[in-house]
Motif scaffolding. Structure first.
Motif, PDB file in Angstrom:
ATOM      1  N   ASP A  27      36.998  48.374 -30.970  1.00 40.56           N
ATOM      2  CA  ASP A  27      37.138  48.869 -32.233  1.00 40.56           C
ATOM      3  C   ASP A  27      38.376  50.081 -32.044  1.00 40.56           C
ATOM      4  OD1 ASP A  27      34.950  48.154 -34.325  1.00 40.56           O
ATOM      5  OD2 ASP A  27      33.959  48.152 -32.404  1.00 40.56           O
ATOM      6  N   LYS A  28      39.246  50.045 -33.087  1.00 39.99           N
ATOM      7  CA  LYS A  28      40.213  51.079 -32.881  1.00 39.99           C
ATOM      8  C   LYS A  28      39.855  52.434 -32.883  1.00 39.99           C
ATOM      9  CE  LYS A  28      42.397  49.432 -36.669  1.00 39.99           C
ATOM     10  NZ  LYS A  28      43.342  49.282 -37.787  1.00 39.99           N
ATOM     11  N   GLN A  29      38.414  52.668 -33.758  1.00 39.57           N
ATOM     12  CA  GLN A  29      37.991  53.823 -33.659  1.00 39.57           C
ATOM     13  C   GLN A  29      37.536  54.355 -32.381  1.00 39.57           C
ATOM     14  OE1 GLN A  29      37.147  51.269 -35.483  1.00 39.57           O
ATOM     15  NE2 GLN A  29      36.549  51.700 -37.564  1.00 39.57           N
ATOM     16  N   ILE A  30      37.209  53.762 -31.360  1.00 43.14           N
ATOM     17  CA  ILE A  30      36.951  54.301 -30.270  1.00 43.14           C
ATOM     18  C   ILE A  30      37.803  54.485 -29.103  1.00 43.14           C
ATOM     19  CG2 ILE A  30      34.646  53.412 -30.564  1.00 43.14           C
ATOM     20  CD1 ILE A  30      34.845  51.124 -28.743  1.00 43.14           C
ATOM     21  N   ILE A  31      38.811  53.742 -29.520  1.00 44.00           N
ATOM     22  CA  ILE A  31      40.041  53.485 -28.361  1.00 44.00           C
ATOM     23  C   ILE A  31      40.468  55.066 -27.721  1.00 44.00           C
ATOM     24  CG2 ILE A  31      42.341  53.084 -27.743  1.00 44.00           C
ATOM     25  CD1 ILE A  31      42.000  50.567 -29.298  1.00 44.00           C
ATOM     26  N   PRO A  32      40.619  56.105 -28.938  1.00 40.96           N
ATOM     27  CA  PRO A  32      41.185  57.435 -28.444  1.00 40.96           C
ATOM     28  C   PRO A  32      40.000  58.305 -27.626  1.00 40.96           C
ATOM     29  CG  PRO A  32      41.675  57.082 -30.776  1.00 40.96           C
ATOM     30  CD  PRO A  32      40.879  55.906 -30.462  1.00 40.96           C
ATOM     31  N   VAL A  33      38.832  57.786 -28.186  1.00 41.75           N
ATOM     32  CA  VAL A  33      37.434  58.380 -27.448  1.00 41.75           C
ATOM     33  C   VAL A  33      37.330  57.988 -25.846  1.00 41.75           C
ATOM     34  CG1 VAL A  33      35.102  59.042 -27.356  1.00 41.75           C
ATOM     35  CG2 VAL A  33      36.492  58.921 -29.550  1.00 41.75           C
ATOM     36  N   ASP A  89      29.035  66.920 -32.137  1.00 40.38           N
ATOM     37  CA  ASP A  89      29.430  66.552 -30.466  1.00 40.38           C
ATOM     38  C   ASP A  89      30.631  67.625 -30.232  1.00 40.38           C
ATOM     39  OD1 ASP A  89      27.582  64.656 -30.303  1.00 40.38           O
ATOM     40  OD2 ASP A  89      29.049  63.091 -31.337  1.00 40.38           O
ATOM     41  N   LYS A  90      31.482  67.888 -31.044  1.00 44.30           N
ATOM     42  CA  LYS A  90      32.628  68.695 -31.021  1.00 44.30           C
ATOM     43  C   LYS A  90      32.185  70.081 -30.333  1.00 44.30           C
ATOM     44  CE  LYS A  90      36.452  71.012 -33.112  1.00 44.30           C
ATOM     45  NZ  LYS A  90      37.313  71.202 -34.440  1.00 44.30           N
ATOM     46  N   MET A  91      31.143  70.602 -30.946  1.00 42.00           N
ATOM     47  CA  MET A  91      30.861  71.996 -30.390  1.00 42.00           C
ATOM     48  C   MET A  91      30.137  71.897 -28.838  1.00 42.00           C
ATOM     49  SD  MET A  91      31.379  74.002 -32.939  1.00 42.00           S
ATOM     50  CE  MET A  91      30.570  75.398 -32.350  1.00 42.00           C
ATOM     51  N   VAL A  92      29.770  70.722 -28.475  1.00 41.10           N
ATOM     52  CA  VAL A  92      29.534  70.463 -26.894  1.00 41.10           C
ATOM     53  C   VAL A  92      30.807  70.113 -26.189  1.00 41.10           C
ATOM     54  CG1 VAL A  92      28.092  69.429 -25.451  1.00 41.10           C
ATOM     55  CG2 VAL A  92      27.147  70.040 -27.685  1.00 41.10           C
ATOM     56  N   ILE A  93      31.574  69.115 -26.926  1.00 43.86           N
ATOM     57  CA  ILE A  93      32.572  68.529 -25.684  1.00 43.86           C
ATOM     58  C   ILE A  93      33.584  69.555 -25.604  1.00 43.86           C
ATOM     59  CG2 ILE A  93      34.313  66.894 -26.025  1.00 43.86           C
ATOM     60  CD1 ILE A  93      32.708  65.196 -27.470  1.00 43.86           C
ATOM     61  N   VAL A  94      34.140  70.325 -26.578  1.00 46.36           N
ATOM     62  CA  VAL A  94      35.281  71.410 -26.186  1.00 46.36           C
ATOM     63  C   VAL A  94      34.883  72.340 -25.362  1.00 46.36           C
ATOM     64  CG1 VAL A  94      36.980  72.703 -27.183  1.00 46.36           C
ATOM     65  CG2 VAL A  94      36.532  70.749 -28.530  1.00 46.36           C
ATOM     66  N   PRO A  95      33.631  73.073 -25.429  1.00 45.10           N
ATOM     67  CA  PRO A  95      33.470  74.068 -24.337  1.00 45.10           C
ATOM     68  C   PRO A  95      33.230  73.525 -22.989  1.00 45.10           C
ATOM     69  CG  PRO A  95      32.197  74.332 -26.584  1.00 45.10           C
ATOM     70  CD  PRO A  95      32.888  73.236 -26.478  1.00 45.10           C
ATOM     71  N   ALA A  96      32.422  72.357 -23.102  1.00 47.88           N
ATOM     72  CA  ALA A  96      32.201  71.739 -21.873  1.00 47.88           C
ATOM     73  C   ALA A  96      33.069  71.328 -20.970  1.00 47.88           C
ATOM     74  CB  ALA A  96      31.168  70.282 -22.090  1.00 47.88           C
ATOM     75  N   LEU A  97      34.347  70.685 -21.740  1.00 48.35           N
ATOM     76  CA  LEU A  97      35.516  70.257 -21.060  1.00 48.35           C
ATOM     77  C   LEU A  97      36.367  71.719 -20.322  1.00 48.35           C
ATOM     78  CD1 LEU A  97      37.061  67.483 -23.412  1.00 48.35           C
ATOM     79  CD2 LEU A  97      36.223  67.383 -21.086  1.00 48.35           C
ATOM     80  N   GLN A 135      29.611  59.835 -25.069  1.00 45.20           N
ATOM     81  CA  GLN A 135      29.079  58.436 -25.415  1.00 45.20           C
ATOM     82  C   GLN A 135      28.356  58.571 -26.863  1.00 45.20           C
ATOM     83  OE1 GLN A 135      26.242  57.405 -22.419  1.00 45.20           O
ATOM     84  NE2 GLN A 135      26.040  55.342 -23.180  1.00 45.20           N
ATOM     85  N   ALA A 136      27.782  59.654 -27.122  1.00 40.59           N
ATOM     86  CA  ALA A 136      27.255  59.646 -28.548  1.00 40.59           C
ATOM     87  C   ALA A 136      28.336  59.564 -29.633  1.00 40.59           C
ATOM     88  CB  ALA A 136      26.519  61.162 -28.733  1.00 40.59           C
ATOM     89  N   THR A 137      29.662  60.324 -29.487  1.00 41.81           N
ATOM     90  CA  THR A 137      30.620  60.332 -30.331  1.00 41.81           C
ATOM     91  C   THR A 137      31.157  58.887 -30.226  1.00 41.81           C
ATOM     92  OG1 THR A 137      31.559  62.441 -29.695  1.00 41.81           O
ATOM     93  CG2 THR A 137      32.917  61.068 -30.689  1.00 41.81           C
ATOM     94  N   THR A 138      31.358  58.002 -29.174  1.00 39.59           N
ATOM     95  CA  THR A 138      31.664  56.637 -29.186  1.00 39.59           C
ATOM     96  C   THR A 138      30.878  55.967 -30.143  1.00 39.59           C
ATOM     97  OG1 THR A 138      32.666  56.752 -27.013  1.00 39.59           O
ATOM     98  CG2 THR A 138      32.209  54.596 -27.722  1.00 39.59           C
ATOM     99  N   ILE A 139      29.457  55.798 -29.796  1.00 38.36           N
ATOM    100  CA  ILE A 139      28.461  55.012 -30.799  1.00 38.36           C
ATOM    101  C   ILE A 139      28.530  55.176 -32.208  1.00 38.36           C
ATOM    102  CG2 ILE A 139      26.134  54.767 -31.076  1.00 38.36           C
ATOM    103  CD1 ILE A 139      25.681  55.260 -28.052  1.00 38.36           C
ATOM    104  N   GLY A 148      26.596  47.987 -29.101  1.00 37.12           N
ATOM    105  CA  GLY A 148      26.610  47.220 -27.797  1.00 37.12           C
ATOM    106  C   GLY A 148      28.176  47.458 -27.169  1.00 37.12           C
ATOM    107  N   SER A 149      29.064  46.743 -28.191  1.00 37.59           N
ATOM    108  CA  SER A 149      30.555  46.747 -27.482  1.00 37.59           C
ATOM    109  C   SER A 149      30.987  48.176 -27.472  1.00 37.59           C
ATOM    110  CB  SER A 149      31.301  46.159 -28.805  1.00 37.59           C
ATOM    111  OG  SER A 149      32.768  46.271 -28.543  1.00 37.59           O
ATOM    112  N   ALA A 150      30.397  49.111 -28.130  1.00 37.91           N
ATOM    113  CA  ALA A 150      30.942  50.651 -27.982  1.00 37.91           C
ATOM    114  C   ALA A 150      30.591  51.092 -26.544  1.00 37.91           C
ATOM    115  CB  ALA A 150      30.374  51.603 -29.107  1.00 37.91           C
ATOM    116  N   ASN A 151      29.325  50.751 -26.207  1.00 37.98           N
ATOM    117  CA  ASN A 151      28.870  51.398 -24.978  1.00 37.98           C
ATOM    118  C   ASN A 151      29.506  50.587 -23.839  1.00 37.98           C
ATOM    119  OD1 ASN A 151      26.691  53.121 -25.261  1.00 37.98           O
ATOM    120  ND2 ASN A 151      25.246  51.770 -26.141  1.00 37.98           N
TER     121      ASN A 151
END
Length: 213
Positions: A27-33, A89-97, A135-139, A148-151
């Motif tokens: 899916d185009k939506q998950i390629i950047p993630v 998810d953003k509030m977790v991902i950005v500080p975690a990175l 992973q949650a953002t991807t799903i 299933g494809s996203a995972n």
């Protein structure tokens, strides 16, 4: 044990109604993630491959690093999941990175037992939080029948990151040093952060466009 536990899982399955469309692998939506996921897992490939060698070079037991990392991971992930559900998810991902990058910089510039312990804690917090959040953002970006494809796409990005990361960082360590290896790993995490930031910015622009349309 995994087989016994999995046999107790009861998930209702509904066969998706065919829409006549051809099979879509990505899916185009998950390629950047997936790209963001790839870059952060490059650093993980470096950690799992080269920490034993690095630890031996400074007379530190690598098992201690991984034990502390695993313990921190165990304590961090439930909290990170709760925060992602409550906020985003953003509030977790950005500080975690950001925390993950700090851990790698510490490994690069503080080759000591104290540096290893601090890095193991911070890497456990950062990487332990960002992996499930990505992973949650991807799903969440795909329809239910595409989960299933996203995972699978997420797993592909992680495997490629680990494998290619270990190879790339192996070349870096061969011709430079462990310090440069961990700095390159930190840059890889920075690229993951930049890609994710661009994703968020584009989504915000699209949302504002829809509101004004």
């Amino acid at each position: 044990m995994a087989l016994v536990l999995a046999s107790q899982v009861n998930v209702a399955f509904a066969k998706p109604v065919s829409s006549g469309k051809r099979l879509i692998l990505f899916d185009k939506q998950i390629i950047p993630v997936s790209v963001s996921t790839f870059f952060v897992f490059v650093s993980y490939g470096g950690i799992t491959t080269f920490i034993p060698l690095y630890a031996a070079s400074i007379s530190f037991h690598s098992g201690t690093f991984f034990f502390i990392y695993a313990l921190t991971l165990l304590l961090t992930r439930p909290v990170a999941g709760m925060l992602a559900d409550r906020y985003s998810d953003k509030m977790v991902i950005v500080p975690a990175l950001g925390v993950t990058m700090v851990a790698l910089v510490i490994l690069a510039f503080f080759p000591s037992a104290t540096g290893m312990i601090a890095a193991s804690i911070l890497y456990g917090i950062g990487f332990g939080s960002v992996q499930p959040a990505l992973q949650a953002t991807t799903i969440r970006r795909v329809a239910t029948e595409r989960i299933g494809s996203a995972n699978a796409s997420f797993s592909t990005a992680t495997d490629l990151g680990i494998g290619l990361g270990a190879m790339l960082l192996g070349v870096v360590s061969q011709f430079t040093s462990f310090r440069m290896l961990f700095l390159v790993s930190a840059v890889s995490v920075l690229l993951s952060l930049l890609v994710f930031t661009v994703i968020q910015r584009n989504e915000k622009v699209k949302e504002n466009t829809r509101k004004t349309a």
